[in-house]
Design an enzyme around this catalytic site. Sequence first.
Site, PDB file in Angstrom:
ATOM      1  N   GLN A  12      18.011  55.980   1.669  1.00 31.85           N
ATOM      2  CA  GLN A  12      17.589  57.396   1.569  1.00 31.85           C
ATOM      3  C   GLN A  12      16.342  57.561   0.690  1.00 31.85           C
ATOM      4  O   GLN A  12      15.303  58.077   1.124  1.00 31.85           O
ATOM      5  CB  GLN A  12      18.725  58.234   0.975  1.00 31.85           C
ATOM      6  N   GLN A  83      23.673  47.940  -4.122  1.00 34.27           N
ATOM      7  CA  GLN A  83      24.928  48.357  -3.517  1.00 34.27           C
ATOM      8  C   GLN A  83      25.206  49.677  -4.246  1.00 34.27           C
ATOM      9  O   GLN A  83      25.532  49.694  -5.427  1.00 34.27           O
ATOM     10  CB  GLN A  83      25.997  47.294  -3.781  1.00 34.27           C
ATOM     11  N   SER A 125      21.437  55.308 -12.968  1.00 37.36           N
ATOM     12  CA  SER A 125      22.340  56.308 -12.373  1.00 37.36           C
ATOM     13  C   SER A 125      23.155  57.051 -13.426  1.00 37.36           C
ATOM     14  O   SER A 125      23.546  56.473 -14.449  1.00 37.36           O
ATOM     15  CB  SER A 125      23.296  55.581 -11.427  1.00 37.36           C
ATOM     16  N   GLU A 127      26.076  57.585 -13.166  1.00 39.24           N
ATOM     17  CA  GLU A 127      27.383  56.924 -13.221  1.00 39.24           C
ATOM     18  C   GLU A 127      27.483  55.979 -14.423  1.00 39.24           C
ATOM     19  O   GLU A 127      28.570  55.534 -14.773  1.00 39.24           O
ATOM     20  CB  GLU A 127      27.643  56.141 -11.924  1.00 39.24           C
ATOM     21  N   TYR A 151      30.296  49.850 -10.208  1.00 39.65           N
ATOM     22  CA  TYR A 151      28.923  50.284  -9.921  1.00 39.65           C
ATOM     23  C   TYR A 151      28.240  50.768 -11.215  1.00 39.65           C
ATOM     24  O   TYR A 151      27.117  50.348 -11.525  1.00 39.65           O
ATOM     25  CB  TYR A 151      28.947  51.411  -8.879  1.00 39.65           C
TER      26      TYR A 151
HETATM   27  P1  NAP Z   1      21.051  53.843  -0.257  1.00 40.90           P
HETATM   28  O1  NAP Z   1      20.672  54.867   0.762  1.00 40.90           O
HETATM   29  O2  NAP Z   1      22.434  53.308  -0.265  1.00 40.90           O
HETATM   30  O3  NAP Z   1      20.002  52.644  -0.110  1.00 40.90           O
HETATM   31  C1  NAP Z   1      20.248  51.423  -0.749  1.00 40.90           C
HETATM   32  C2  NAP Z   1      19.191  50.442  -0.297  1.00 40.90           C
HETATM   33  O4  NAP Z   1      19.490  49.193  -0.903  1.00 40.90           O
HETATM   34  C3  NAP Z   1      19.160  50.221   1.223  1.00 40.90           C
HETATM   35  O5  NAP Z   1      17.831  50.035   1.630  1.00 40.90           O
HETATM   36  C4  NAP Z   1      19.951  48.935   1.379  1.00 40.90           C
HETATM   37  O6  NAP Z   1      19.560  48.158   2.512  1.00 40.90           O
HETATM   38  C5  NAP Z   1      19.516  48.200   0.109  1.00 40.90           C
HETATM   39  N1  NAP Z   1      20.481  47.153  -0.227  1.00 40.90           N
HETATM   40  C6  NAP Z   1      21.799  47.280  -0.503  1.00 40.90           C
HETATM   41  N2  NAP Z   1      22.356  46.080  -0.730  1.00 40.90           N
HETATM   42  C7  NAP Z   1      21.355  45.170  -0.568  1.00 40.90           C
HETATM   43  C8  NAP Z   1      21.299  43.754  -0.636  1.00 40.90           C
HETATM   44  N3  NAP Z   1      22.381  43.027  -0.936  1.00 40.90           N
HETATM   45  N4  NAP Z   1      20.102  43.151  -0.394  1.00 40.90           N
HETATM   46  C9  NAP Z   1      19.001  43.887  -0.119  1.00 40.90           C
HETATM   47  N5  NAP Z   1      18.994  45.224  -0.024  1.00 40.90           N
HETATM   48  C10 NAP Z   1      20.156  45.852  -0.246  1.00 40.90           C
HETATM   49  O7  NAP Z   1      20.781  54.383  -1.734  1.00 40.90           O
HETATM   50  P2  NAP Z   1      19.848  55.596  -2.208  1.00 40.90           P
HETATM   51  O8  NAP Z   1      20.668  56.850  -2.205  1.00 40.90           O
HETATM   52  O9  NAP Z   1      18.565  55.542  -1.482  1.00 40.90           O
HETATM   53  O10 NAP Z   1      19.637  55.222  -3.735  1.00 40.90           O
HETATM   54  C11 NAP Z   1      18.512  54.443  -4.150  1.00 40.90           C
HETATM   55  C12 NAP Z   1      18.797  53.835  -5.505  1.00 40.90           C
HETATM   56  O11 NAP Z   1      19.092  54.866  -6.444  1.00 40.90           O
HETATM   57  C13 NAP Z   1      20.009  52.899  -5.530  1.00 40.90           C
HETATM   58  O12 NAP Z   1      19.725  51.871  -6.442  1.00 40.90           O
HETATM   59  C14 NAP Z   1      21.132  53.774  -6.057  1.00 40.90           C
HETATM   60  O13 NAP Z   1      22.115  53.001  -6.702  1.00 40.90           O
HETATM   61  C15 NAP Z   1      20.359  54.654  -7.036  1.00 40.90           C
HETATM   62  N6  NAP Z   1      20.935  55.988  -7.262  1.00 40.90           N
HETATM   63  C16 NAP Z   1      21.178  56.817  -6.205  1.00 40.90           C
HETATM   64  C17 NAP Z   1      21.698  58.069  -6.439  1.00 40.90           C
HETATM   65  C18 NAP Z   1      21.953  59.046  -5.309  1.00 40.90           C
HETATM   66  O14 NAP Z   1      22.587  60.087  -5.535  1.00 40.90           O
HETATM   67  N7  NAP Z   1      21.453  58.810  -4.116  1.00 40.90           N
HETATM   68  C19 NAP Z   1      21.965  58.493  -7.753  1.00 40.90           C
HETATM   69  C20 NAP Z   1      21.676  57.609  -8.798  1.00 40.90           C
HETATM   70  C21 NAP Z   1      21.144  56.365  -8.552  1.00 40.90           C
HETATM   71  P3  NAP Z   1      20.289  48.309   3.940  1.00 40.90           P
HETATM   72  O15 NAP Z   1      19.665  49.526   4.587  1.00 40.90           O
HETATM   73  O16 NAP Z   1      19.943  47.044   4.643  1.00 40.90           O
HETATM   74  O17 NAP Z   1      21.746  48.474   3.675  1.00 40.90           O
END
Ligand code: NAP
Length: 328
Positions: A12, A83, A125, A127, A151
């Site tokens: 995202q 993750q 995060s 979290e 996490y």
């Molecule tokens: P997301 O949609 O789950 O995207 C995660 C990304 O990481 C995807 O591109 C995924 O690739 C990749 N990924 C996961 N496991 C992997 C692995 N083993 N090797 C390589 N790539 C991997 O998360 P997001 O919402 O965009 O969040 C972005 C970041 O912000 C993350 O680090 C998340 O923990 C952090 N965050 C998010 C939020 C929130 O509310 N959204 C809040 C706080 C922090 P695939 O597409 O191939 O699965």
Amino acid sequence: MKTAIITGVSGQDGAYLAKLLLSKRYKVVGLIRLNREGAIQTLDFLGITQDIELKEIDLLDRLSVENLIDEYKPDEFYNLAAQSSVGLSFKSPATTFEFNTISVINILEAIRTKSSETKYYQASSSEMFGNIGIDNLPLKESVLFHPASPYGISKASAHWVTVNYREAYGINACCGILFNHESCLRGENFVIKKIIRTALEIKAKKTDVLHLGNLSVQRDWGYAPKFVEAMWLMLQQDSFNEYLICSGQVTSLRNIAESVFEKLGLDFEKHVKIEESLMRNLELDIIYGDNSKAKNELGWDYDLSLDQLIDTLIKDEEGFLRWKLKDT
Ligand code: NAP
């Protein structure tokens, strides 16, 4: 032309950030995992797949990461790959911890040895705070972490690795401590996306029931496209620091779900079923933050009310579903 590398570009935030950087005329190198199969829906939906240089890499392979940084010597590096599901982290604690921390060490070590001017953003995060108690609310950057999930623990470790590389080696590294932020590009297993998607399906008579877990949790929910602007702003500063990125508003999951159903003209009590198996062993009851440091120091603006957020998410999801229908 500046070069930015984004890990997790298929997620995202990665997709919205890539779109933002392209609009600012960056060369964007997007990293995806090795042998990732299928189209990247997030980038396709935003119409930017062709504008990004996509590269497969195993971020756990130190040498590959080092070679990549040496090759591009990027101006900016945004580390978003993780993750990212709290629920899944209870099922796979070791793989969550391994990927979310070792990848960060590999990247920062490569920046330190091959491209020490690169500015680095770490996706931390809310979290990480865990159940810190009501007296600490709204959360500020200074509150101590007490994570309540594998996490959260992995993100807290990665956060301190990042701070350590800044303090020990002078790396231009910062952490954005982001609270929940949503959009139509959120993964299917995240609850706000699930509520809106299923409510739209109920309205279209494709299903009749929405299964949810604990509705009493209270959170600070925001809009993803606005949150990625804060990531970019953090790397445009003269000094590097930690910032809470949040809406500053708190509400319960029940309130959001009821509001979505009401806006779509659906009967919440009739369609929503609470399922014990969706409850977590340990859950944060209430968490919300104070975004004044980001607003004052970065000039980040966020002024969406909760009502506007829900309207926007429903409208975006409808657009996304129309796009998917056309695409198939
Ligand atoms: P997301 O949609 O789950 O995207 C995660 C990304 O990481 C995807 O591109 C995924 O690739 C990749 N990924 C996961 N496991 C992997 C692995 N083993 N090797 C390589 N790539 C991997 O998360 P997001 O919402 O965009 O969040 C972005 C970041 O912000 C993350 O680090 C998340 O923990 C952090 N965050 C998010 C939020 C929130 O509310 N959204 C809040 C706080 C922090 P695939 O597409 O191939 O699965």
